[in-house]
Design a protein around this motif. Structure first.
Motif, short mmCIF file in Angstrom:
data_model
loop_
_atom_site.label_atom_id
_atom_site.label_comp_id
_atom_site.label_asym_id
_atom_site.label_seq_id
_atom_site.Cartn_x
_atom_site.Cartn_y
_atom_site.Cartn_z
N ARG A 200 0.90 -1.25 -0.05
CA ARG A 200 0.03 0.01 0.15
C ARG A 200 0.87 1.35 -0.07
NH1 ARG A 200 -4.78 -0.98 4.40
NH2 ARG A 200 -6.06 -2.70 3.38
N VAL A 201 1.80 1.29 0.96
CA VAL A 201 2.69 2.42 1.05
C VAL A 201 3.78 2.66 -0.28
CG1 VAL A 201 4.88 3.49 2.38
CG2 VAL A 201 2.83 2.47 3.53
N THR A 202 4.13 1.65 -0.86
CA THR A 202 4.78 2.02 -1.98
C THR A 202 3.73 2.17 -3.15
OG1 THR A 202 6.23 0.09 -1.43
CG2 THR A 202 6.14 0.47 -3.77
N LEU A 203 2.65 1.84 -3.18
CA LEU A 203 1.74 2.31 -4.37
C LEU A 203 1.41 3.67 -4.09
CD1 LEU A 203 -0.36 1.59 -6.60
CD2 LEU A 203 -1.94 1.04 -4.98
N LEU A 204 0.87 4.03 -2.90
CA LEU A 204 0.85 5.62 -2.60
C LEU A 204 1.72 6.39 -3.24
CD1 LEU A 204 -1.71 7.02 -1.71
CD2 LEU A 204 -0.77 7.20 0.73
N GLU A 205 3.09 6.12 -2.88
CA GLU A 205 4.17 6.95 -3.43
C GLU A 205 4.16 6.90 -4.73
OE1 GLU A 205 7.42 4.64 -1.57
OE2 GLU A 205 7.38 5.86 0.36
N ARG A 206 3.92 5.95 -5.59
CA ARG A 206 3.89 6.01 -6.93
C ARG A 206 2.75 6.68 -7.35
NH1 ARG A 206 3.63 -0.07 -9.83
NH2 ARG A 206 3.83 1.40 -11.24
N LEU A 207 1.59 6.81 -6.86
CA LEU A 207 0.68 7.48 -7.01
C LEU A 207 0.51 8.90 -6.78
CD1 LEU A 207 -2.38 6.36 -8.28
CD2 LEU A 207 -3.22 6.55 -5.87
N ALA A 208 1.46 9.33 -5.83
CA ALA A 208 1.47 10.76 -5.39
C ALA A 208 1.43 11.81 -6.65
CB ALA A 208 2.39 10.95 -4.60
N PRO A 209 2.55 11.70 -7.38
CA PRO A 209 2.73 12.58 -8.42
C PRO A 209 1.55 12.79 -9.53
CG PRO A 209 4.26 11.10 -8.69
CD PRO A 209 3.70 10.64 -7.48
N HIS A 210 1.02 11.46 -9.56
CA HIS A 210 -0.34 11.57 -10.71
C HIS A 210 -1.26 12.18 -9.97
CE1 HIS A 210 1.84 8.97 -13.53
NE2 HIS A 210 2.16 8.07 -12.73
N LYS A 223 -4.50 25.10 -5.37
CA LYS A 223 -4.45 24.27 -4.20
C LYS A 223 -3.27 22.98 -4.72
CE LYS A 223 -8.22 25.94 -1.22
NZ LYS A 223 -9.44 25.47 -0.61
N GLU A 224 -2.77 22.40 -3.65
CA GLU A 224 -2.02 21.23 -3.83
C GLU A 224 -2.60 20.19 -3.46
OE1 GLU A 224 1.41 19.36 -5.67
OE2 GLU A 224 0.55 21.09 -5.99
N THR A 252 3.03 14.77 5.21
CA THR A 252 3.27 14.08 4.05
C THR A 252 3.80 12.72 3.88
OG1 THR A 252 4.66 14.99 3.04
CG2 THR A 252 2.50 15.92 2.70
N GLY A 253 3.81 11.71 3.03
CA GLY A 253 4.43 10.68 3.18
C GLY A 253 3.89 9.34 3.98
N SER A 254 4.48 8.74 4.91
CA SER A 254 3.99 7.94 5.83
C SER A 254 5.23 7.45 6.78
CB SER A 254 3.72 6.46 5.02
OG SER A 254 3.31 5.52 5.99
N ASP A 255 4.86 7.18 8.02
CA ASP A 255 5.71 6.73 8.81
C ASP A 255 6.47 5.40 8.64
OD1 ASP A 255 5.38 8.78 10.68
OD2 ASP A 255 3.79 7.87 11.68
N ALA A 316 -12.08 13.23 -5.60
CA ALA A 316 -12.25 12.13 -6.04
C ALA A 316 -11.90 11.54 -7.33
CB ALA A 316 -13.75 11.75 -5.52
N LEU A 317 -12.22 12.48 -8.28
CA LEU A 317 -11.84 12.26 -9.65
C LEU A 317 -10.58 12.05 -9.90
CD1 LEU A 317 -12.91 11.84 -12.45
CD2 LEU A 317 -13.22 14.26 -12.66
N SER A 318 -9.72 13.01 -9.21
CA SER A 318 -8.49 12.83 -9.11
C SER A 318 -7.63 11.77 -8.67
CB SER A 318 -7.44 14.08 -8.42
OG SER A 318 -8.12 15.37 -8.68
N LEU A 319 -8.26 11.08 -7.82
CA LEU A 319 -7.74 9.85 -7.42
C LEU A 319 -8.13 8.57 -8.50
CD1 LEU A 319 -9.35 9.54 -3.68
CD2 LEU A 319 -7.01 9.41 -4.25
N ARG A 320 -9.48 8.66 -9.12
CA ARG A 320 -9.32 7.78 -10.36
C ARG A 320 -8.64 7.99 -11.51
NH1 ARG A 320 -11.55 3.32 -7.97
NH2 ARG A 320 -13.46 3.78 -6.81
N LEU A 321 -8.35 9.35 -11.68
CA LEU A 321 -7.39 9.50 -12.90
C LEU A 321 -6.02 9.43 -12.53
CD1 LEU A 321 -9.06 13.15 -13.92
CD2 LEU A 321 -9.15 11.03 -15.05
N ALA A 322 -5.53 9.43 -11.31
CA ALA A 322 -4.27 9.27 -10.84
C ALA A 322 -4.01 7.61 -11.28
CB ALA A 322 -3.93 9.58 -9.45
N ALA A 323 -5.24 6.96 -10.79
CA ALA A 323 -5.11 5.66 -10.81
C ALA A 323 -4.84 5.46 -12.41
CB ALA A 323 -6.14 4.70 -10.43
N TYR A 324 -5.53 5.81 -13.22
CA TYR A 324 -5.81 5.79 -14.71
C TYR A 324 -4.38 6.09 -15.21
CZ TYR A 324 -6.88 6.71 -19.73
OH TYR A 324 -6.66 6.57 -20.95
N GLU A 325 -3.43 7.12 -14.89
CA GLU A 325 -2.27 7.33 -15.39
C GLU A 325 -1.35 6.45 -15.03
OE1 GLU A 325 -1.58 9.47 -17.71
OE2 GLU A 325 -3.50 10.40 -17.72
#
Length: 396
Positions: A200-210, A223-224, A252-255, A316-325
């Motif tokens: 999960r943590v690795t995936l979220l790191e990959r997802l963050a820039p998208h 806003k960011e 930001t990030g994760s422990d 919400a839409l950004s989450l899906r579009l980030a997954a798409y990218e």
């Protein structure tokens, strides 16, 4: 990748439906309640073996039938693949791949890739943590289908540990046998949970820039949008999801970021042992990835509770579009980008966000859109239009 043909038998309202589809944009137009969403739901089911509308399979089978069939022909560059999913009222679901003998439905995971955005996705921002956890886990499985077995094993061990805690409380005493058995389940839970957490943590790191890029494209960029994995394994001592502290502007990030699986396993095991008294009192496992959350931070404030309605839709839409990218990025080696499914989305967006989403969707290999009225769809996006009636789909 694109879907060239879709056939539904006894799926939702359709006794039989046969569609021929093409790359590009297809818009399904029709009044609410006539079966538009059933079509994209079936396509999404091919990818995830689950519905975005219901948690059980039973409602997917047409009333009075014992089995629903979803058949598809997929084109991935120069190759074709046929899938046939059996959704059974009794017994396990099965799949046929290229007309071979039936195998477990799980064997179909990863063969069809979709990203679906629907009105229910507003819960990814405003709803309980469970929806955000499912978002990460489903995307993880899409990228690495073997993760489905890991998640199943974690759920099995968690169920056994909780059953032991309930048994001990019902007995009114905690014996040496209970302690020894609990230690066994702790070891198993920490081992599988560590792998799940790291994924999960690795995936979220990959997802963050998208994620950040998608939000900028959908809005004016003032806003960011950032995301942080919030784990109950480290840094928090509470059994209340809503009581976890809100992230600050630099949070930001994760422990867990950067930790190897073995370190996470030991940390998880220590947390289980430290929380044993609390778990025994509640007869419930209160620490682990099944209790974690994702903090979505817009600017300097959590999106949940602070974002406006329009901002929440964009998050919400950004989450899906980030997954798409992310899946498009992965498709460079997998051989085909995902199918984009937009279920009654444009009606919920203002004109500016509609046009911004249309610009993003226009670049996709295949997009399937549902709408109650065609006027909700930007004209630049309308390629092929199909009208949905009561159990019938025909050219508009």
């Amino acid at each position: 990748m694109h879907l060239a043909a879709l056939s539904l038998t006894d799926f939702r309202t359709y006794a039989q439906l046969d569609l021929t589809l093409e790359p590009g944009v297809t818009v399904f137009v029709g009044a609410n309640g006539l079966g538009k969403t059933n079509i994209v739901e079936a396509v999404g089911y091919l990818a995830t073996l689950g519905s975005h509308r219901v948690s059980q399979d039973a409602p997917l089978i047409r009333f009075g039938a014992q089995q629903a069939l979803v058949r598809a022909r997929l084109v991935r560059r120069t190759q074709q693949l046929s899938l046939e999913l059996e959704i059974n009222a009794r017994g396990g679901n099965r799949v046929r791949i290229n007309r071979a003998n039936p195998v477990r439905a799980r064997e179909a995971l990863g063969l069809c890739r979709t990203v679906l955005f629907a009105p229910e996705d507003l819960d990814l921002v405003k709803g309980d943590p469970g929806g955000r956890r499912r978002f990460l886990d489903e995307l993880t499985v899409t990228l690495a289908p073997a993760q489905a077995a890991l998640r199943g094993e974690y759920d099995r061990v968690l169920k056994q540990r909780n059953a032991l805690l309930k048994s001990a409380r019902a007995a009114g005493r905690y014996t040496d046998n209970h302690r020894a058995t609990l230690q066994v389940w702790n070891e198993h839970l920490a081992a599988t949970g560590a792998q799940l957490l790291q994924a999960r943590v690795t995936l979220l790191e990959r997802l963050a820039p998208h994620l950040a890029a998608a939000y900028r494209r959908l809005t004016d960029g003032s806003k960011e949008l950032t995301a942080r994995y919030r784990s109950t394994v480290v840094g928090h001592d509470t059994d209340d999801d809503d009581a976890l502290p809100a992230p600050g502007p630099a949070d930001t990030g994760s422990d867990l970021a950067g930790l190897d699986t073995e370190t996470i396993r030991r940390t998880f095991l220590d947390a289980l042992e430290a929380g044993e008294t609390r778990d025994r009192d509640r007869a419930l496992t209160l620490t682990g990835p099944h209790r974690d959350d994702i903090d979505l931070v817009l600017g300097q404030a959590p999106a949940k509770g602070y974002a406006s309605h329009g901002e929440s839709w964009s998050v919400a839409l950004s989450l899906r579009l980030a997954a798409y990218e992310l899946l498009r990025e992965d498709a460079l080696t997998e051989g085909g980008e995902p199918i984009l499914l937009l279920d009654d989305v444009f009606a919920e967006l203002d004109a500016d966000r509609r046009n911004r989403l249309a610009a993003i969707a226009a670049d996709a290999e295949q997009v399937l859109i549902t709408a109650a009225v065609v006027e909700d769809i930007p004209a630049s996006l309308i390629d092929r239009q199909l009208r949905v009636g009561a159990g019938v789909v025909e050219a508009a």
